[in-house]
Design a protein around this motif. Structure first.
Motif, mmCIF file in Angstrom:
data_model
loop_
_atom_site.group_PDB
_atom_site.id
_atom_site.type_symbol
_atom_site.label_atom_id
_atom_site.label_comp_id
_atom_site.label_asym_id
_atom_site.label_seq_id
_atom_site.Cartn_x
_atom_site.Cartn_y
_atom_site.Cartn_z
ATOM 1 N N LEU A 29 -24.219 -9.883 8.651
ATOM 2 C CA LEU A 29 -25.422 -10.109 9.441
ATOM 3 C C LEU A 29 -26.025 -8.782 9.895
ATOM 4 O O LEU A 29 -27.224 -8.527 9.764
ATOM 5 C CB LEU A 29 -25.031 -10.948 10.656
ATOM 6 N N ILE A 30 -25.141 -7.919 10.422
ATOM 7 C CA ILE A 30 -25.611 -6.628 10.935
ATOM 8 C C ILE A 30 -26.249 -5.820 9.815
ATOM 9 O O ILE A 30 -27.293 -5.186 9.998
ATOM 10 C CB ILE A 30 -24.436 -5.846 11.559
ATOM 11 N N VAL A 32 -27.738 -6.816 7.049
ATOM 12 C CA VAL A 32 -29.068 -7.311 6.687
ATOM 13 C C VAL A 32 -30.100 -6.841 7.698
ATOM 14 O O VAL A 32 -31.190 -6.376 7.341
ATOM 15 C CB VAL A 32 -29.063 -8.848 6.583
ATOM 16 N N LEU A 33 -29.732 -6.965 8.976
ATOM 17 C CA LEU A 33 -30.672 -6.521 10.000
ATOM 18 C C LEU A 33 -30.929 -5.018 9.901
ATOM 19 O O LEU A 33 -32.073 -4.564 9.967
ATOM 20 C CB LEU A 33 -30.109 -6.859 11.388
ATOM 21 N N LEU A 34 -29.852 -4.250 9.727
ATOM 22 C CA LEU A 34 -29.997 -2.807 9.629
ATOM 23 C C LEU A 34 -30.888 -2.414 8.457
ATOM 24 O O LEU A 34 -31.732 -1.525 8.573
ATOM 25 C CB LEU A 34 -28.625 -2.142 9.443
ATOM 26 N N PHE A 36 -33.243 -4.072 7.087
ATOM 27 C CA PHE A 36 -34.638 -4.314 7.389
ATOM 28 C C PHE A 36 -35.169 -3.256 8.360
ATOM 29 O O PHE A 36 -36.242 -2.681 8.149
ATOM 30 C CB PHE A 36 -34.831 -5.717 7.963
ATOM 31 N N VAL A 37 -34.400 -2.995 9.404
ATOM 32 C CA VAL A 37 -34.873 -2.056 10.427
ATOM 33 C C VAL A 37 -35.107 -0.682 9.834
ATOM 34 O O VAL A 37 -36.164 -0.081 9.998
ATOM 35 C CB VAL A 37 -33.844 -1.977 11.583
ATOM 36 N N SER A 290 -39.875 -2.270 1.824
ATOM 37 C CA SER A 290 -39.895 -3.375 2.781
ATOM 38 C C SER A 290 -40.487 -4.620 2.147
ATOM 39 O O SER A 290 -39.984 -5.725 2.330
ATOM 40 C CB SER A 290 -40.717 -3.023 4.019
ATOM 41 N N ALA B 125 -26.966 -14.646 5.796
ATOM 42 C CA ALA B 125 -26.987 -13.188 5.628
ATOM 43 C C ALA B 125 -26.294 -12.801 4.328
ATOM 44 O O ALA B 125 -26.773 -11.939 3.589
ATOM 45 C CB ALA B 125 -26.315 -12.510 6.820
ATOM 46 N N ASN B 128 -28.416 -13.619 1.304
ATOM 47 C CA ASN B 128 -29.551 -12.734 1.133
ATOM 48 C C ASN B 128 -29.137 -11.332 0.769
ATOM 49 O O ASN B 128 -29.812 -10.643 0.001
ATOM 50 C CB ASN B 128 -30.400 -12.747 2.391
#
Lengths: 319, 322, 275
Positions: A29-30, A32-34, A36-37, A290, B125, B128
């Motif tokens: 999860l982290i 994927v977020l990273l 994107f960020v 992006s 997650a 993806n």
């Protein structure tokens, strides 16, 4: 009866162990977020920095621009010219062309092969086909790109008498090779998941296996097959090495599939090495990244949703 | 006394069962033939690619080729540094990805209910992550590992202007690859964990073992084949990906072998890419190019086959135990 | 003089067993008002029992009646399944195992369990039996070896495996594996042994070996067994409880249950009117 000295369980160890496992689990999860960020972060100047926006703004990247006073407005991707041009349209067009060729090539082959494998093949043959497809999936994309560049391009050029050796068609076919295993695997899973009672009912009424397949199994497996196609399309959009090596890397707007193209992914790969850190070009490349991330995220989400709906449908039916 | 009622027979309907038409009968064979043709085409294409590579590359392969460095601008010599770099790269990657992937799979299987929110989020997650284009990983490696973590380390520990960790390095390339292969390890491990019968875990709990003890002593040993499969598939994938390492550490020619974590490295896939697209004399480098491709292909295939064999043995054992 | 009904208060009783030793036959475990649900689905309704020490208590009833679920509440094994709810009291020597004993491992080493299908770990015979000792912190090699031998002796398996302790447990026959699982449970020296259909997957000869084993074991342990085999219950148990649809319909000395049941449902089940 004598009792042993049983050591009491270390609560700290249990707690720490569980926390470490939990944090590891959050990693996906982290990440994927990273991703994107950090990718989006480097493209923010396009939205905020007026100096960057002189060269590349959303407006400039989308619409035709008049770059030279005496020439008409056009879409053009030429970041390194004296007047830097950042239209995304040629790149989008190139990406789509390659993907379309790939899908037109891959979908019929993969779906037909999946139908054969799940409906007609003996189980021994199935045990041979599936690993072969897995082997195809295991070919690194750089090898497929190499093959397209060195062998396929020449063959196609000579067979069709083309001007450009490296073009959308050649790259698209090689891309299709990479996409076939994805569509095949998902489609074959979906087809074999259609329960036997459904088929037996139709067979008992006198239908031959093809009729059964066409009228009963295929429609039932359609969500799964569609999911496979969607996931394959996602792969075709994002694939890098094959198009980098075999598409000609020319950011051209044309309707022909035998012209060279430039895709989003190849653009990043080809230009990131020489870009100046922090320049507008740099920001645009990350912006393209992006876009790719968001597109493939959405496409994969769609594919997964289709798959989970298929699972629910089958569970409802067989319960 | 109640008489059992016999259902009334329906009145005869006026129709005839048509014999199956030629079209219907033959459509079965035609469709079978067409779909079989698709399978054959796919297998044929695979065979053509493999055959082409073996045909042109086999003559280049020799012990010398694999163990000596390149000479004369890649027109002669061997690919040893690329082999070494690839091996070093995937070893680092495996060290990073396997523990995290296995622990994630254990969390999903042993610590949560299948329908809980956090499970669904993590699974989304993972799905993806599996679909992110490899060049995007490369961008991330550049922007995060080199530009953020590496630069951060430099600014905290080193004062000189020159970057030490904030530059392309084998460690950053390995970390980038480990993110890319994380889903592979998680999925393979989960498949293995699912085969573990609940009775085995129950036996452990009933003897007073804690969840952690059960995981370490019973679950992980039992899941080892699946974990191995995941690791092998990850290595196979990692050895073949080029886009993630293009900007995070791979180089075309280095006079040294990577010996520190922040060294750059040569790598088989990257070597193929550059040689195929940027050689001044394509014909002269063709033999080496084909040889390199053959080496990479053999490596990937061997790994995949081993993984497939382990996995099918595991699946067969599961169907016996169940 | 023994109390027949389940709801009577405990009375410590003693009797002399085969070895001439004084053996307590008070209540080793008691359950009071036990209700249990899987999520919103209630499966046990107000179960009250007394489990007598050094006796074999059999739980019988048609499939799905909740007897296995109840068995698992006695060593808190129901807690391995998420989303379950339990209310009521379960006492081991007057200690509430859910509220008075903090560490669930303590409960499970005092109340052991043998499962329906033998489930040896894919480890050696020795490692299987030693597992319970090792996870509870017993590391001294000599103590472990002695305990393993003692446990295998108690399970009537020692002679058959003493020369191949390092062999994988999966090499044993079905009956031997089940005795191995019993030895494994006995190695931690529990006070109560729960058995869930211990012989249902075995052939008649192995089954009678297990039954003989149970008769021997009750001298040292308190046994609760779940069985769908009524003849088995009649053969080896001292007390029997009849479960039906989550309710403990009747509970009492086995002789009474099988010859003069006081509830019609019990009689119907025993005489085979429904299964």
């Amino acid at each position: 009866m004598s009792h042993f000295e049983f050591k009491p369980k270390s609560k700290i160890r249990e707690f720490l162990g569980e926390k470490i496992i939990f944090l590891s689990a959050l990693s996906a999860l982290i990440v994927v977020l990273l991703i994107f960020v950090f990718i989006f972060k480097e493209s923010i100047p396009i939205f905020t920095d007026p100096e960057v926006q002189q060269e590349a703004s959303i407006d400039k990247m989308t619409f035709q621009q008049q770059y030279y006073k005496d020439k008409p407005p056009k879409w053009s991707w030429q970041p390194n010219s004296e007047v830097p041009k950042y239209s995304l349209l040629p790149l989008a067009l190139g990406t789509l062309k390659a993907a379309i060729v790939a899908m037109l090539f891959a979908v019929p082959l993969a779906v037909a092969a999946a139908i054969y494998t799940s409906e007609f093949a003996s189980s021994r043959f199935r045990e041979i086909i599936k690993p072969i497809i897995e082997l195809l999936a295991g070919i690194p994309s750089v090898v497929l790109g190499f093959f397209a560049l060195i062998v396929l391009a020449t063959v196609i050029q000579e067979a069709l008498g083309l001007t450009f050796r490296l073009n959308a068609l050649t790259a698209g076919i090689a891309l299709g090779l990479a996409v076939i295993p994805i569509i095949f695997t998902v489609a074959e899973d979906a087809l074999s998941a259609v329960p036997m009672p459904l088929r037996n009912g139709a067979l008992a009424l006198g239908a031959n296996p093809w009729q059964v397949s066409l009228t009963m199994v295929l429609p039932a497996a359609l969500p799964g097959i569609s999911a496979g196609v969607v996931l394959g399309f996602g792969r075709a959009i994002g694939e890098t090495m094959i198009v980098l090596m075999a598409s000609g890397n020319a950011a051209v707007i044309s309707a022909s599939f035998t012209d060279s193209i430039r895709t989003f992914s190849a653009t990043i790969a080809a230009e990131l090495a020489e870009v100046v850190f922090g320049s507008a070009h740099y920001n645009v490349l990350f912006f393209i990244g992006s876009l790719l991330f968001v597109f493939t995220f959405a496409i994969n989400l769609g594919g997964d949703l289709l798959l989970s709906r298929l699972k629910l449908k089958l569970q409802g039916r067989s319960s | 006394m109640i008489e059992p009622r016999i259902a009334d027979t329906p009145p005869p309907v006026d129709y005839e069962v048509q014999p199956t038409s030629f079209l219907t009968r033959s459509s079965g064979t035609v469709s079978k033939g067409l779909t079989l043709l698709a399978v054959i085409i796919i297998i044929a294409m695979l065979a053509v690619i493999i055959g082409n590579v073996i045909y042109h590359g086999a003559s280049t392969i020799s012990w010398d080729f694999l163990t000596s460095p390149p000479e004369n601008g890649m027109e002669a010599g061997g690919i040893f540094p690329a082999v070494f770099g690839t091996v070093a790269l995937v070893i680092l990657m495996v060290i990073a990805v396997v523990p995290i992937g296995v622990l994630t799979a254990i969390y999903l299987q042993e610590y949560t209910r299948p329908d809980s929110k956090i499970t669904r989020l993590i699974r989304i997650a993972i799905a993806n992550l599996a679909g992110v284009p490899s060049i995007v990983f490369g961008l991330f490696g550049l922007g995060f590992f080199i530009g953020f973590v590496g630069s951060g380390i430099d600014s905290v520990f080193f004062d000189s202007g020159r970057p030490v960790w904030g530059q392309p390095a084998i460690i950053w390339a390995a970390m980038t690859l480990s993110l890319l292969t994380l889903p592979v390890v998680i999925i393979a491990t989960e498949e293995a964990l699912r085969t573990i019968p609940a009775e085995l875990k129950d036996a452990s709990y009933a003897l007073g073992a804690t969840k952690l003890q059960t995981i370490v002593r019973v679950i992980i040993p039992q899941a080892l084949p699946g974990i191995l499969t995941g690791g092998i598939l990850a290595v196979s994938r990692g050895a073949g990906e080029v886009a993630p390492i293009m900007f995070t550490g791979a180089a075309y020619y280095l006079p040294y072998l990577p010996s520190k974590l922040n060294d750059q490295f040569m790598e088989l896939g990257y070597h193929i890419y550059v040689m195929a697209t940027q050689s001044p004399d394509v014909e002269a480098t063709k033999p080496i190019l084909y040889g390199t491709v053959l080496v990479l292909l053999v490596l990937t295939f061997l790994l995949n086959i081993i993984a497939i064999v382990i996995r099918s043995k595991m699946r067969r054992a599961r169907s016996h135990a169940g | 003089m023994q109390d027949d009904t389940a709801n009577s208060p405990t009375r410590a009783m003693f009797q002399v067993n085969q070895d001439g030793k004084l053996v307590g036959t008070g209540n080793k475990m008691k359950t009071r008002n036990v209700n249990f649900s899987y999520g919103s689905n209630q499966v046990l309704f107000d179960i009250n029992t007394d489990i007598r020490e050094h006796q074999v208590t059999a739980l019988i009833g048609p499939s799905g009646c909740g007897k296995s679920t109840f068995l698992r509440t006695l060593n808190r094994m129901n807690e391995t399944i998420p989303g379950t709810k339990m209310s009521g009291k379960i006492l081991l020597d007057d200690l509430d195992i859910y509220h008075d004993i903090k560490d669930v491992s303590t409960v499970r080493t005092r109340v052991g369990m043998v499962f329906q299908r033998s489930n040896p770990f894919p480890k050696s015979i020795f490692a299987n039996v030693a597992y319970g000792l090792r996870v509870n912190g017993v590391t001294d090699k000599d103590i472990v070896e002695d305990a393993v031998e003692a446990a295998l002796q108690s399970a009537f398996l020692w002679d058959e495996v003493k020369d191949k302790l390092d062999v994988s447990a999966n090499m044993l026959s079905g009956g031997q594996q089940q005795r191995l699982c019993i030895a494994r449970a006995l190695a931690v020296r529990p006070e109560v042994v729960l058995m869930d259909e211990p012989a249902s997957a075995l052939d008649p000869i192995s089954t009678s070996k297990i039954e003989e084993l149970i008769r021997e074991l009750k001298k040292k342990y308190t046994i609760v067994i779940v069985t769908h085999n009524m003849q088995q219950a009649a053969r080896i148990s001292d007390y029997t409880g009849f479960f039906y649809q989550g309710v403990l319909v009747e509970f009492g000395p086995t002789k009474m249950i099988f010859t003069k049941p006081s509830k019609k449902q019990t009689e119907d089940y025993i005489t085979g009117r429904f299964g």
